[in-house]
Design a protein around this motif. Structure first.
Motif, PDB file in Angstrom:
ATOM      1  N   PHE A   1       0.832  -1.198   0.000  1.00 58.51           N
ATOM      2  CA  PHE A   1       0.000   0.000   0.000  1.00 58.51           C
ATOM      3  C   PHE A   1       0.866   1.247   0.000  1.00 58.51           C
ATOM      4  CE2 PHE A   1      -3.081  -3.101   1.278  1.00 58.51           C
ATOM      5  CZ  PHE A   1      -4.317  -2.593   0.878  1.00 58.51           C
ATOM      6  N   GLU A   2       0.426   2.264  -0.735  1.00 55.30           N
ATOM      7  CA  GLU A   2       1.145   3.534  -0.723  1.00 55.30           C
ATOM      8  C   GLU A   2       1.066   4.184   0.652  1.00 55.30           C
ATOM      9  OE1 GLU A   2      -0.378   5.934  -3.867  1.00 55.30           O
ATOM     10  OE2 GLU A   2       0.108   4.482  -5.434  1.00 55.30           O
ATOM     11  N   VAL A   3      -0.098   4.063   1.273  1.00 54.31           N
ATOM     12  CA  VAL A   3      -0.278   4.520   2.652  1.00 54.31           C
ATOM     13  C   VAL A   3      -0.741   3.319   3.454  1.00 54.31           C
ATOM     14  CG1 VAL A   3      -1.539   6.065   4.193  1.00 54.31           C
ATOM     15  CG2 VAL A   3      -0.879   6.837   1.900  1.00 54.31           C
ATOM     16  N   GLU A   4      -0.067   3.026   4.542  1.00 53.95           N
ATOM     17  CA  GLU A   4      -0.394   1.840   5.320  1.00 53.95           C
ATOM     18  C   GLU A   4      -1.845   1.893   5.779  1.00 53.95           C
ATOM     19  OE1 GLU A   4       1.145  -0.595   9.267  1.00 53.95           O
ATOM     20  OE2 GLU A   4       2.422   0.916   8.313  1.00 53.95           O
ATOM     21  N   PRO A   5      -2.630   0.837   5.509  1.00 57.09           N
ATOM     22  CA  PRO A   5      -4.058   0.862   5.866  1.00 57.09           C
ATOM     23  C   PRO A   5      -4.256   0.832   7.370  1.00 57.09           C
ATOM     24  CG  PRO A   5      -3.429  -1.324   5.115  1.00 57.09           C
ATOM     25  CD  PRO A   5      -2.236  -0.432   4.872  1.00 57.09           C
ATOM     26  N   THR A   6      -5.327   1.480   7.821  1.00 54.42           N
ATOM     27  CA  THR A   6      -5.685   1.454   9.234  1.00 54.42           C
ATOM     28  C   THR A   6      -6.786   0.433   9.447  1.00 54.42           C
ATOM     29  OG1 THR A   6      -7.389   3.134   8.993  1.00 54.42           O
ATOM     30  CG2 THR A   6      -5.150   3.898   9.418  1.00 54.42           C
ATOM     31  N   THR A   7      -6.993   0.048  10.675  1.00 53.74           N
ATOM     32  CA  THR A   7      -8.026  -0.929  11.000  1.00 53.74           C
ATOM     33  C   THR A   7      -9.277  -0.255  11.544  1.00 53.74           C
ATOM     34  OG1 THR A   7      -7.084  -1.206  13.213  1.00 53.74           O
ATOM     35  CG2 THR A   7      -6.345  -2.724  11.492  1.00 53.74           C
ATOM     36  N   VAL A   8      -9.288   1.099  11.515  1.00 53.73           N
ATOM     37  CA  VAL A   8     -10.447   1.818  12.022  1.00 53.73           C
ATOM     38  C   VAL A   8     -11.611   1.636  11.055  1.00 53.73           C
ATOM     39  CG1 VAL A   8     -11.373   4.067  12.677  1.00 53.73           C
ATOM     40  CG2 VAL A   8      -8.981   3.507  13.148  1.00 53.73           C
ATOM     41  N   SER A   9     -12.775   1.283  11.556  1.00 53.04           N
ATOM     42  CA  SER A   9     -13.948   1.101  10.708  1.00 53.04           C
ATOM     43  C   SER A   9     -15.173   1.603  11.436  1.00 53.04           C
ATOM     44  CB  SER A   9     -14.128  -0.373  10.344  1.00 53.04           C
ATOM     45  OG  SER A   9     -14.349  -1.145  11.497  1.00 53.04           O
ATOM     46  N   ASN A  10     -16.217   1.807  10.676  1.00 55.59           N
ATOM     47  CA  ASN A  10     -17.487   2.240  11.238  1.00 55.59           C
ATOM     48  C   ASN A  10     -18.218   1.009  11.740  1.00 55.59           C
ATOM     49  OD1 ASN A  10     -20.145   3.099  11.713  1.00 55.59           O
ATOM     50  ND2 ASN A  10     -19.936   4.748  10.195  1.00 55.59           N
ATOM     51  N   ALA A  11     -18.111   0.747  13.045  1.00 58.06           N
ATOM     52  CA  ALA A  11     -18.690  -0.467  13.614  1.00 58.06           C
ATOM     53  C   ALA A  11     -20.195  -0.501  13.437  1.00 58.06           C
ATOM     54  CB  ALA A  11     -18.327  -0.562  15.100  1.00 58.06           C
ATOM     55  N   ASN A  12     -20.843   0.666  13.530  1.00 63.98           N
ATOM     56  CA  ASN A  12     -22.293   0.702  13.403  1.00 63.98           C
ATOM     57  C   ASN A  12     -22.735   0.309  11.998  1.00 63.98           C
ATOM     58  OD1 ASN A  12     -24.947   1.372  14.522  1.00 63.98           O
ATOM     59  ND2 ASN A  12     -24.927   3.035  13.014  1.00 63.98           N
ATOM     60  N   THR A  13     -21.990   0.804  10.980  1.00 66.72           N
ATOM     61  CA  THR A  13     -22.308   0.450   9.600  1.00 66.72           C
ATOM     62  C   THR A  13     -22.139  -1.044   9.377  1.00 66.72           C
ATOM     63  OG1 THR A  13     -21.639   2.627   8.820  1.00 66.72           O
ATOM     64  CG2 THR A  13     -21.722   0.865   7.183  1.00 66.72           C
ATOM     65  N   GLN A  14     -21.047  -1.602   9.879  1.00 66.62           N
ATOM     66  CA  GLN A  14     -20.828  -3.034   9.729  1.00 66.62           C
ATOM     67  C   GLN A  14     -21.935  -3.834  10.406  1.00 66.62           C
ATOM     68  OE1 GLN A  14     -16.904  -4.021  11.131  1.00 66.62           O
ATOM     69  NE2 GLN A  14     -16.032  -3.791   9.084  1.00 66.62           N
ATOM     70  N   TYR A  15     -22.358  -3.356  11.562  1.00 64.69           N
ATOM     71  CA  TYR A  15     -23.411  -4.062  12.304  1.00 64.69           C
ATOM     72  C   TYR A  15     -24.708  -4.093  11.492  1.00 64.69           C
ATOM     73  CZ  TYR A  15     -26.947  -4.941  15.891  1.00 64.69           C
ATOM     74  OH  TYR A  15     -27.998  -5.449  16.605  1.00 64.69           O
ATOM     75  N   ASN A  16     -25.093  -2.985  10.902  1.00 64.41           N
ATOM     76  CA  ASN A  16     -26.349  -2.911  10.145  1.00 64.41           C
ATOM     77  C   ASN A  16     -26.308  -3.728   8.859  1.00 64.41           C
ATOM     78  OD1 ASN A  16     -27.871  -1.294  11.880  1.00 64.41           O
ATOM     79  ND2 ASN A  16     -26.920   0.588  11.108  1.00 64.41           N
ATOM     80  N   GLN A  17     -25.126  -3.965   8.324  1.00 62.33           N
ATOM     81  CA  GLN A  17     -25.009  -4.698   7.067  1.00 62.33           C
ATOM     82  C   GLN A  17     -24.846  -6.199   7.269  1.00 62.33           C
ATOM     83  OE1 GLN A  17     -21.779  -2.802   5.011  1.00 62.33           O
ATOM     84  NE2 GLN A  17     -23.017  -1.055   4.351  1.00 62.33           N
ATOM     85  N   GLN A  18     -24.845  -6.644   8.508  1.00 60.62           N
ATOM     86  CA  GLN A  18     -24.699  -8.078   8.754  1.00 60.62           C
ATOM     87  C   GLN A  18     -25.860  -8.843   8.118  1.00 60.62           C
ATOM     88  OE1 GLN A  18     -24.409  -8.793  12.931  1.00 60.62           O
ATOM     89  NE2 GLN A  18     -22.387  -7.871  13.155  1.00 60.62           N
ATOM     90  N   PRO A  19     -25.560  -9.937   7.370  1.00 55.66           N
ATOM     91  CA  PRO A  19     -26.630 -10.712   6.736  1.00 55.66           C
ATOM     92  C   PRO A  19     -27.245 -11.718   7.710  1.00 55.66           C
ATOM     93  CG  PRO A  19     -24.503 -11.609   6.103  1.00 55.66           C
ATOM     94  CD  PRO A  19     -24.218 -10.409   6.968  1.00 55.66           C
ATOM     95  N   HIS A  20     -28.516 -11.997   7.511  1.00 51.56           N
ATOM     96  CA  HIS A  20     -29.227 -13.011   8.290  1.00 51.56           C
ATOM     97  C   HIS A  20     -30.096 -13.826   7.337  1.00 51.56           C
ATOM     98  CE1 HIS A  20     -28.143 -11.286  12.227  1.00 51.56           C
ATOM     99  NE2 HIS A  20     -28.304 -10.109  11.642  1.00 51.56           N
ATOM    100  N   MET A  21     -30.296 -15.089   7.677  1.00 48.97           N
ATOM    101  CA  MET A  21     -31.121 -15.952   6.848  1.00 48.97           C
ATOM    102  C   MET A  21     -32.402 -16.326   7.586  1.00 48.97           C
ATOM    103  SD  MET A  21     -30.384 -19.772   5.263  1.00 48.97           S
ATOM    104  CE  MET A  21     -29.212 -19.198   4.033  1.00 48.97           C
ATOM    105  N   LEU A  22     -33.522 -16.198   6.884  1.00 51.47           N
ATOM    106  CA  LEU A  22     -34.802 -16.673   7.376  1.00 51.47           C
ATOM    107  C   LEU A  22     -35.219 -17.890   6.573  1.00 51.47           C
ATOM    108  CD1 LEU A  22     -36.808 -13.327   7.810  1.00 51.47           C
ATOM    109  CD2 LEU A  22     -35.870 -14.762   9.622  1.00 51.47           C
ATOM    110  N   LYS A  23     -35.800 -18.860   7.240  1.00 50.49           N
ATOM    111  CA  LYS A  23     -36.256 -20.070   6.568  1.00 50.49           C
ATOM    112  C   LYS A  23     -37.777 -20.080   6.508  1.00 50.49           C
ATOM    113  CE  LYS A  23     -32.453 -23.284   7.186  1.00 50.49           C
ATOM    114  NZ  LYS A  23     -32.348 -23.480   5.724  1.00 50.49           N
ATOM    115  N   VAL A  24     -38.298 -20.390   5.314  1.00 53.25           N
ATOM    116  CA  VAL A  24     -39.736 -20.553   5.130  1.00 53.25           C
ATOM    117  C   VAL A  24     -40.104 -21.980   5.523  1.00 53.25           C
ATOM    118  CG1 VAL A  24     -41.640 -20.482   3.484  1.00 53.25           C
ATOM    119  CG2 VAL A  24     -39.717 -18.882   3.252  1.00 53.25           C
TER     120      VAL A  24
END
Length: 711
Positions: A609-632
Motif C-alpha cells: 500500500f502507498e499509505v499503510e491501511p488502518t483498522t479503524v472502521s465504522n462499527a455501526n455500519t458493519q453491524y447494520n449490514q450483517q446478513p441473516h437468513m430466514l427459513k420458510v
C-alpha cells in the motif's frame, strides 16, 4: 452461344437483303459482322473480368473486416464465458447478471432425474476471438470415440459400486457403508476406504471451430432436452436477428447465434465457413485431489447475496480454478506464473476432431512445435491432435524466447489440429529467395501450408460417484419410458396413473433414463436440492415399486452439483465449474484482481500500500449490514411437492421491523422450480411473519406464514 448469336445476326442480315427499304443502311459483310461480334465479346469479357475482380476484392475486404473484429476481441479479453442471460435490473451494476445468474455460475442446474444429463443454461462465449451465443446447453456425459468419425461420441462408463457396500445384506446396512465412502471422498482420505476407484473425475469442455457445412443446419451436440429451433443456418440467423431486434427470445431457449464467415477467396470466389461448437467430456486418467481447486472470490456475486466467503463454497455460484500443481500443503501454497501446469496436463489428454489415438505434428512456417517439458534430445514434438496452448521451438525468437503461447494475449484457449475435411482449412505460402552455390543461379522457393484447427476451453470437472450404478432395491430399469407399466401421466388400462406417489397404484414400476430414481432417501438427512433452481427437474423423492411390489421411497441418482446433506458427512460437491471468463484478459480486470487481493488480505500485502491501511472502521455500519437468513416453513402440498425456501435480510431490516415497519419484496431461494416475493413484519412476540406472499395473504403452495431465523 456464340454460334447461335451469329446465326441470328445472319438471319436478320439476310432478311434485310430480301426486303430493302430506302432507310436501310448498306449491310455489313459477313467478315465485318464477325469482327463486330468479336469486339463486343471482348468488351463483355473485360467488363465481366472487372466485375469478378471487384467481387473478389470486396469478398477479401469482408474477410479482412472479420479478421479485424476477431483481433479486436482477442486484444479486449481472453477466451471464456462472457455473459449469461440477464433476468432482472438492479440498483448496482453487480446486481445484474454477468457470468452468473442470481442462482448459479454459467446457469448450471440439475437434471438429476436423468441418468446422463448435466444442466447448463445459455451462454455468451468468446473462443479465440470468435464471439457466439449458445442455445440452452443441457449436455450429456459423452466422450469422443477412438475412430475418425466426425463428432463421434460414446457414453462415459460409470464407476463401480464399492464391493464393501454390495457385501452388506440389507439396504440400511448398504446405506451406512455408502456414507463412509462419501465421507472418505469429502475428507480426501483414502487410507481406509480407497475412494479413488469409485469417485472418478471427468473434465467437460467446450470445443469450437469453423466448419465447411454451410448448407445444412448441424446440431452442435446431442441433448435430450434441447435442439436448435431452425430449418437451416439462414433460418436460424433470421430468428436470432429478429429476437435481438425485438428483445424477444425462444421460450425453450433453442436459438443460438453462430456466425458465418468468408474463410477464403479462391479465384475471386468467396468460400464460406460456419461456426459451430459442442460440449463433451473426458474421463481423466488419474485421480484429481480436490486440493487442486482454488475457489475464486467473485465479490460481486457474494455482494448480491450478502454471503460470507465461508458459505460460498456450498452454493452454485462458486467458481474455481485449477492450481498450477497439486499442493502438498494448501496453507503454504503461493500463486506463481508458469508455462505448463496441471490444467495443461489435463487438457492434453483431450483429442480434437480426429478423436483418441490420433498423432499430428505441426511444422508450419518452418518451425516444428515441441513439448514445453521436453528438454533432452531428441526433443518430443507436441501431438497437436490433442489440446494444448504452449509449445517450444528450437531457435530463439526475436525476443530471445523459445516457449511460445498460442494466443498473442489470450492465455485461456487450447488448440488442436485435425485432418477432418469437415473443419475449414486455412492455407498460406511462404517463399524465400536464395542463391544456389552449386549452380550459381538465383532460386525462388515456396512452401505451401494448409491446416485445420479447432479450439477449446475447460468448463467443469465432475466427479462421477457410485450412485449411478447403485441399485440396492433392485429396481428394473429401461432406457425408454417403458410405457404405462413404469410411468404414465394418464390412466392406463387398470385405471392407474403412475406418477411416483407413495402408494402401490401410483408409484413408478421401475426406473428409466429420464426417471432415474434409485438412491434410498436414508442416505440423506434431507432430499432438498442445494441452491435449487427453477430449471431443476427432479422431484425431491418418489415412490418406486421393487421386484416384490413394495413401494420404496427414493431420490434421484443423476449428476448433482452439490449432494444434499449426508449425516456425519455434510454436503458433498461433485461439480466444480472451472470455466475461464472473457474479462480475465482485460487490462482493467487484471488491475482490479490485484487490488481485490490486496484489499481482501491487507495484513499479508500491507507493504504494497502507498499509505499503510488502518483498522479503524465504522462499527455501526458493519453491524447494520450483517446478513441473516430466514427459513420458510416447508410445505407438503402436492403439487408442487415437499419443499421449503430461504431468504436473506440484513440487521438493518431487523431494526426496521422492531420499529413496526414491514420489509417488502424479499425474494426467496428457488425450490421446486419457483420462488416467492415476501413482505415480512415482526409480531408482538418478536416472531417473523409473512405480511404477504406474492401479493396474497398466504403463499399459493401452502407455506405457513411464520418464518424461522437461521443465523
Amino acid at each position: 452461344m456464340f454460334l447461335c448469336t451469329l446465326a441470328a445476326l445472319f438471319a436478320v442480315t439476310w432478311g434485310a437483303h430480301q426486303h430493302p427499304t430506302t432507310t436501310t443502311p448498306i449491310p455489313k459483310t459477313d467478315h465485318e459482322l464477325i469482327q463486330d461480334l468479336l469486339a463486343e465479346n471482348a468488351a463483355l469479357r473485360g467488363r465481366l473480368g472487372t466485375m469478378e475482380q471487384g467481387v473478389g476484392d470486396l469478398s477479401r475486404q469482408v474477410m479482412l473486416q472479420q479478421l479485424f473484429v476477431e483481433e479486436r476481441i482477442r486484444s479486449d479479453g481472453s477466451s471464456g464465458l462472457k455473459q449469461v442471460r440477464n433476468q432482472q435490473s438492479g440498483e448496482r451494476s453487480y446486481l445484474t447478471a454477468d457470468y452468473a445468474t442470481m442462482g448459479s455460475v454459467a446457469g448450471i442446474h440439475e437434471h438429476i432425474n436423468n441418468i446422463r444429463t448435466v444442466g447448463m443454461g445459455e451462454l455468451n462465449v468468446v473462443l479465440n476471438g470468435v464471439e457466439f451465443r449458445t442455445r440452452h446447453n443441457d449436455y450429456r456425459l459423452y466422450m469422443p470415440t477412438t475412430d475418425r468419425t466426425y463428432n463421434g461420441r460414446r457414453e462415459i462408463p460409470f464407476p463401480d459400486v464399492p464391493p464393501a457396500v454390495l457385501a452388506k445384506l440389507t439396504v440400511a446396512e448398504q446405506v451406512e457403508e455408502m456414507k463412509e465412502w462419501f465421507k472418505a471422498f469429502k475428507m480426501q482420505d483414502h487410507s481406509v476406504r480407497d475412494y479413488r476407484k469409485y469417485f472418478k473425475p471427468v473434465l467437460c469442455y467446450m470445443e469450437g471451430g469453423w466448419t465447411t457445412n454451410t448448407k445444412t443446419l448441424e446440431e452442435p451436440f446431442f441433448s435430450d432436452r434441447h435442439h436448435i429451433d431452425a430449418s437451416s443456418w439462414f433460418d436460424l440467423q433470421d430468428k436470432v436477428r429478429f429476437a435481438s431486434y425485438s428483445g424477444g427470445k425462444s421460450s425453450l431457449e433453442n436459438f443460438a447465434y453462430l456466425p458465418t464467415t468468408i474463410i477464403n477467396v479462391v479465384n475471386g470466389t468467396p468460400e464460406y465457413a460456419q461456426w459451430n461448437y459442442r460440449i463433451m467430456c473426458h474421463p481423466l486418467k488419474n485421480d484429481l485431489p480436490t486440493s487442486a481447486f482454488e475457489m475464486i472470490d467473485d465479490v460481486g456475486e457474494r455482494m448480491k447475496k450478502g454471503m460470507p466467503m465461508s458459505r460460498y463454497n456450498e452454493t452454485r455460484l462458486a467458481r474455481f480454478q485449477l492450481r498450477r500443481q497439486i499442493p502438498t500443503n494448501r496453507n503454504s501454497y503461493i500463486p506463481r506464473t508458469y508455462l505448463w501446469g496441471l490444467l495443461d496436463d489435463l487438457m492434453y489428454e483431450i483429442p480434437g476432431k480426429d478423436n483418441y489415438g490420433a498423432n499430428i505434428t505441426d511444422d508450419s512456417l518452418g518451425l516444428t512445435m515441441y513439448h514445453v517439458n521436453s528438454n533432452t534430445e531428441p526433443l518430443e514434438p507436441v501431438n497437436t491432435a490433442y489440446y494444448n496452448r504452449m509449445y517450444k521451438i528450437v531457435e530463439k525468437d526475436a525476443m530471445g524466447n523459445k516457449n511460445v503461447h498460442r494466443g498473442f494475449s489470450d492465455s485461456n484457449f487450447f488448440a488442436a489440429q485435425t485432418s477432418n475435411p469437415r473443419i475449414a482449412a486455412l492455407s498460406v505460402d511462404t517463399c524465400k529467395d536464395y542463391r544456389d552455390h552449386k549452380t550459381h543461379h538465383n532460386v525462388h522457393n515456396c512452401t505451401h501450408y494448409s491446416q485445420r484447427y479447432t479450439w477449446a476451453i475447460p468448463l467443469e470437472i465432475i466427479y462421477l460417484t457410485p450412485l449411478y450404478e447403485w441399485n440396492p432395491h433392485n429396481f428394473r430399469h429401461t432406457t425408454a419410458s417403458g410405457g404405462p407399466e413404469i410411468y404414465s401421466t394418464t390412466h392406463n388400462s387398470q385405471g392407474q396413473v403412475r406418477n411416483g406417489k407413495l402408494d402401490a397404484d401410483h408409484a413408478y414400476n421401475g426406473t428409466w433414463d429420464k426417471g432415474f430414481y434409485r438412491t434410498p432417501i436414508e442416505l440423506f438427512s434431507t432430499t432438498k436440492a442445494v441452491g435449487a433452481d427453477r430449471a431443476d427437474t427432479a422431484k425431491a423423492s418418489v415412490g418406486v415399486l421393487d421386484p416384490h411390489g413394495v413401494v420404496q421411497k427414493v431420490a434421484a441418482s443423476g449428476t448433482h452439483i452439490i449432494l444434499p446433506n449426508i449425516e456425519g458427512v455434510g454436503k458433498v460437491r461433485t461439480r466444480y465449474p472451472i470455466m475461464p471468463v472473457h474479462a480475465d484478459g482485460e487490462q482493467s480486470r487484471k488491475e482490479l484482481d490485484a487490488l481485490k487481493e490486496m484489499v481482501m488480505n491487507m495484513a499479508k500485502y500491507s507493504s504494497l500500500f502507498e499509505v499503510e491501511p488502518t483498522t479503524v472502521s465504522n462499527a455501526n455500519t458493519q453491524y447494520n449490514q450483517q446478513p441473516h437468513m430466514l427459513k420458510v416453513t416447508p410445505t407438503t402440498q402436492d403439487p408442487p411437492g415437499y419443499h421449503g425456501h430461504d431468504l436473506m435480510i440484513t440487521q438493518a431490516d431487523i431494526e426496521d421491523m422492531k420499529k413496526g415497519q414491514t420489509v417488502r419484496g424479499i425474494l426467496t431461494t428457488t425450490d421446486q422450480q419457483h420462488q416467492h416475493s415476501i413482505d415480512i413484519h415482526m409480531d408482538a412476540h418478536g416472531q417473523y411473519v409473512m405480511a404477504a406472499c406474492d401479493g396474497l395473504p398466504r403463499c399459493w403452495d401452502g407455506h405457513d406464514t411464520h418464518l424461522t431465523l437461521d443465523f
